[in-house]
Design a protein around this motif. Structure first.
Motif, mmCIF file in Angstrom:
data_model
loop_
_atom_site.group_PDB
_atom_site.id
_atom_site.type_symbol
_atom_site.label_atom_id
_atom_site.label_comp_id
_atom_site.label_asym_id
_atom_site.label_seq_id
_atom_site.Cartn_x
_atom_site.Cartn_y
_atom_site.Cartn_z
ATOM 1 N N MET A 1 0.830 -1.184 0.000
ATOM 2 C CA MET A 1 0.000 0.000 0.000
ATOM 3 C C MET A 1 0.877 1.251 0.000
ATOM 4 O O MET A 1 1.941 1.269 0.614
ATOM 5 N N TYR A 2 0.406 2.262 -0.682
ATOM 6 C CA TYR A 2 1.165 3.511 -0.760
ATOM 7 C C TYR A 2 1.214 4.181 0.622
ATOM 8 O O TYR A 2 0.219 4.211 1.341
ATOM 9 N N PRO A 3 2.364 4.742 0.987
ATOM 10 C CA PRO A 3 2.519 5.330 2.333
ATOM 11 C C PRO A 3 1.951 6.755 2.442
ATOM 12 O O PRO A 3 2.677 7.727 2.668
ATOM 13 N N LEU A 51 9.382 4.773 -1.412
ATOM 14 C CA LEU A 51 9.851 5.667 -0.349
ATOM 15 C C LEU A 51 10.578 6.885 -0.915
ATOM 16 O O LEU A 51 10.572 7.950 -0.289
ATOM 17 N N LEU A 52 11.189 6.743 -2.075
ATOM 18 C CA LEU A 52 11.847 7.906 -2.668
ATOM 19 C C LEU A 52 10.836 9.012 -3.008
ATOM 20 O O LEU A 52 11.201 10.183 -3.048
ATOM 21 N N ASP A 53 9.565 8.637 -3.208
ATOM 22 C CA ASP A 53 8.520 9.656 -3.367
ATOM 23 C C ASP A 53 8.491 10.603 -2.171
ATOM 24 O O ASP A 53 8.163 11.780 -2.316
ATOM 25 N N LEU A 59 10.409 17.947 -2.160
ATOM 26 C CA LEU A 59 11.344 18.722 -2.985
ATOM 27 C C LEU A 59 10.555 19.556 -3.993
ATOM 28 O O LEU A 59 10.802 20.751 -4.149
ATOM 29 N N ALA A 60 9.602 18.922 -4.667
ATOM 30 C CA ALA A 60 8.790 19.628 -5.666
ATOM 31 C C ALA A 60 8.049 20.806 -5.044
ATOM 32 O O ALA A 60 7.924 21.866 -5.652
ATOM 33 N N SER A 99 17.452 14.509 -2.136
ATOM 34 C CA SER A 99 16.794 14.650 -3.435
ATOM 35 C C SER A 99 17.148 15.993 -4.050
ATOM 36 O O SER A 99 17.123 17.014 -3.356
ATOM 37 N N ARG A 100 17.440 15.976 -5.367
ATOM 38 C CA ARG A 100 17.699 17.241 -6.052
ATOM 39 C C ARG A 100 17.472 17.093 -7.548
ATOM 40 O O ARG A 100 17.627 16.004 -8.117
#
Length: 177
Positions: A1-3, A51-53, A59-60, A99-100
């Protein structure tokens, strides 16, 4: 499931974080929970991408992309990723995600992310992302203009341009055999 709850937590934690320049680095802190594990009792490779989301979306927001997406009615999608896994992340271990944005070309925005533990990089990803509207991909030049930024990308690192070139040789659609 999406976190979803973890994502909401990240937006909450970073709600007052200073804006970042487009190529600035967003750092977030996380824990590997039991539901993130595979049968080898380490962070699942697919869950890593999810998890990188948790680093990319804040960041966005911090660089102003989410505001531009909302104002224009645009969406955001991932169009490709290359990942290197080098160190295990085990249950209850803490890690940070860095993240960049590294730059863009005429179609895609390239985002670099890494999971770090105790000064070591556990994994590293290069994403190709696209802003979309009802007609398909929105040129990054238009996206940058909507964000009030220069349309010119910083020079892409050699390893990123090599990946772009390699991806251009990959057949699509892939062989059905």
């Amino acid at each position: 499931m999406y976190p979803f709850l973890r994502l909401a937590k990240e937006f909450y934690v970073h709600r007052n974080a200073a804006p970042l320049p487009l190529t600035g680095t967003h750092v977030s802190h996380h824990i590997c929970w039991p539901w993130d594990l595979d049968i080898w009792m380490e962070l699942n490779n697919g869950r890593t991408l999810t998890l990188l989301d948790l680093g990319r979306l804040p960041l966005a927001k911090r660089v102003g992309l989410i505001a531009a997406l909302k104002a224009q009615g645009w969406g955001l999608t991932m169009a490709g990723v290359s990942v290197r896994y080098r160190r295990r992340v085990r249950m209850f271990q803490r890690f940070e995600i860095r993240s960049r944005c590294v730059g863009w070309d005429n179609r895609f925005i390239y985002i670099e992310q890494g999971m770090w533990r105790n000064g070591d990089c556990a994994n590293h990803a290069l994403y190709r992302s696209a802003v979309t509207d009802s007609n398909g991909i929105v040129a990054p030049e238009r996206v940058m203009q909507a964000m009030g930024l220069s349309a010119d990308s910083p020079p892409l690192p050699d390893w990123v341009t090599a990946w772009i070139a390699a991806e251009a040789t990959r057949p699509w659609p892939p062989m059905a055999d």
